[in-house]
Design an enzyme around this catalytic site. Structure first.
Site, short mmCIF file in Angstrom:
data_model
loop_
_atom_site.label_atom_id
_atom_site.label_comp_id
_atom_site.label_asym_id
_atom_site.label_seq_id
_atom_site.Cartn_x
_atom_site.Cartn_y
_atom_site.Cartn_z
N GLU A 21 5.01 9.15 0.75
CA GLU A 21 6.17 9.59 0.00
C GLU A 21 6.27 8.97 -1.39
OE1 GLU A 21 9.57 8.76 2.35
OE2 GLU A 21 8.67 9.53 4.17
N ILE B 150 0.85 -1.18 0.00
CA ILE B 150 0.00 0.00 0.00
C ILE B 150 0.89 1.23 0.00
CG2 ILE B 150 -1.72 1.31 1.29
CD1 ILE B 150 -2.81 -1.17 0.00
N CYS C 235 5.80 4.93 -3.64
CA CYS C 235 5.36 3.55 -3.73
C CYS C 235 6.45 2.62 -3.23
CB CYS C 235 5.00 3.20 -5.17
SG CYS C 235 3.55 4.10 -5.81
N VAL C 236 6.03 1.47 -2.74
CA VAL C 236 6.95 0.47 -2.19
C VAL C 236 6.72 -0.84 -2.93
CG1 VAL C 236 7.74 -0.70 -0.11
CG2 VAL C 236 6.86 1.63 0.04
N ASP D 93 8.73 9.19 14.25
CA ASP D 93 7.57 8.44 13.76
C ASP D 93 7.69 6.96 14.11
OD1 ASP D 93 5.09 8.15 12.61
OD2 ASP D 93 5.85 7.98 10.56
#
Length: 481
Positions: free
Chosen positions: A202, A198, A204-205, A305
């Protein structure tokens, strides 16, 4: 055995007179079938449970919802429609005039290329999430069995790809590259894409493989400066509990990070488990996490984070901290608060961040405490917000913390310039829990004594009294007799 009293856990008016750590009195794992328990009679309990003490986890979206979510994420990430300056050689230059953010703090920048406005790439993007299905969540449909047309090499039919690119057109006009273009850039580097996770804020993975790597790798393709910033940070770090950077590629204004692939993130791992982790496993996760935080802080970095989604796991004895896109370098003395700005995730942000106060590295300790809580309980998230969007999320999150922990007015920061104290201390006026005692939420969960003590120390409301990672690693939990 009943849990120990926590009187004096947080009180540290002088660094030279720190509260002593109670001796370890219970070393056996204690996780009964019931989540709730009755604590000792001499331990003060705030009346009534918090309103949202254990919110349910949101369901996983289907493929159609994923595409819609992708459009919304991309469209909202850019509000500036200006194009980048292009030098005589055709290379993009950053507009320094409008940049008022410090160079070493992660921040978005505008990268836009006009040729993508009318471009619909033929390179398909894999649609299925790389995560295994989670119990209680709807599994996304398998796009490889779609009957709308011939499936491409990486999982999408041409019709699905066209739909995805049309939905992303508005985002492309604002400077973002469509996911199909990112997939094309990744495959152009010699990677074979096996799936797509998903997308985040920032880029796409991609779950990928490459002849140069013996195992599967993750390629994180991002169009913002925060991705380059993350790469710059990872190059400085070398720790077994921190996600290593294997390689870095920059092509067409997109930064591609090559990272090792772990089984899943800690959030998914805990969601799939039918029962909590054992005491030794919780201790192993906590030790590795705090060790990574201590190393990062010694390097003068604040992660900002830390959450279960940003911790990757193969086994409880093999985890690592990742996603440094929101991280920043410490300004000045490490113990002196500084206005770094709000970053990260509201649910896991420390109170001083939510209030807009200057802060130090110990904001990561607060977030780590919430991660350790989720690791120990595995069915609940402490202080989590409701699913519906809120008009004033930071304000409401502080109110939730004050209410669920029954924060006493004496536990607020004492320095005069604290916005947290000035604006929110009055909200704790009705809390009748004695100061410096066990937080109210401890009455609802059966957690091992030493783990509960660790969590309570990490969730100290006043940042000036919150211990460092190195101090927490000296607790009896990590040094059993």
């Amino acid at each position: 055995m009943a849990c120990r009293k926590f009187c004096g856990v947080y009180r540290r008016p002088d660094k030279r007179q720190e509260a002593s750590v109670p001796p370890e009195t219970n070393t056996a794992p204690a996780f009964p079938a019931s989540t709730f328990y009755t604590p000792a009679e001499d331990a003060y309990l705030a009346p009534g449970p918090p309103e949202t003490i254990h919110p349910s986890r949101p369901p996983s979206p289907g493929e159609a919802a994923r595409l819609c979510q992708l459009q919304e994420i991309l469209a909202q990430m850019h509000s500036d429609e200006d194009y980048p300056i292009v030098d005589a050689a055709g290379a993009e230059e950053e507009d320094e005039a409008d940049d008022d953010a410090p160079d070493d703090v992660a921040y978005p920048e505008d990268y836009a290329e006009g040729r993508f406005l009318s471009m619909v790439s033929a390179a398909p993007l894999p649609g299925a999430s790389g995560h295994p299905p989670v119990p209680g969540r709807a599994a996304p449909p398998d796009v490889r069995t779609c009957d709308t047309g011939k499936v491409g090499a990486t999982g999408f039919t041409p019709e699905e790809l066209d739909t995805m690119d049309r939905e992303a057109l508005r985002a492309i006009s604002r400077g973002c590259k469509p996911p199909s273009t990112l997939a094309k850039l990744v495959t152009g580097l010699g990677f074979a894409i096996h799936g797509a996770l998903i997308p985040g804020s920032e880029g796409c993975v991609f779950d990928s493989s490459h002849p140069n790597y013996p195992h599967r790798v993750i390629v994180k393709a991002g169009w913002y400066a925060s991705t380059s910033h993350e790469a710059r940070l990872l190059r400085r770090l070398n720790h077994p509990a921190i996600l290593p950077l294997l390689d870095l590629h920059v092509v067409s204004g997109v930064t591609c990070l090559v990272l090792p692939k772990y089984h899943c993130d800690l959030y998914t791992y805990l969601s799939k488990r039918p029962s909590p982790l054992g005491h030794l496993q919780i201790t192993a996760v906590s030790r590795q996490l705090l060790s990574a935080i201590d190393y990062v802080h010694c390097k003068g970095i604040i992660h900002r984070d830390i959450k279960t989604e940003n911790i990757f796991i193969n086994t409880p004895e093999n985890i690592c901290l990742g996603d440094f896109g929101a991280a920043c370098f410490v300004r000045g003395c490490r113990s002196s608060p500084f206005h770094y700005g709000i970053a990260g995730t509201i649910d896991t942000n420390a109170p001083e961040v939510l209030a807009g106060d200057p802060y130090t590295q110990v904001i990561d300790i607060w977030s780590a405490g919430l991660v350790i809580f989720e690791t120990a309980v595995h069915t609940a998230s402490l202080f989590s917000a409701p699913r519906d969007p809120e008009r004033r999320p930071c304000d409401n999150q502080i109110a939730r913390i004050i209410r669920q922990a029954q924060v006493h007015v004496d536990e607020f920061p004492t320095h005069a310039e604290s916005r947290l104290t000035a604006h929110y201390r009055s909200r704790a006026a009705g809390n009748n829990r004695p100061a410096w005692t066990r937080p109210a939420w401890t009455r609802y969960y059966k957690i091992h004594t030493d783990v509960e003590y660790l969590i309570c120390k990490a969730l100290t409301f006043d940042a000036a009294l919150r211990p460092s990672a190195a101090e927490l690693l000296r607790l009896p939990l990590f040094h059993p007799k």
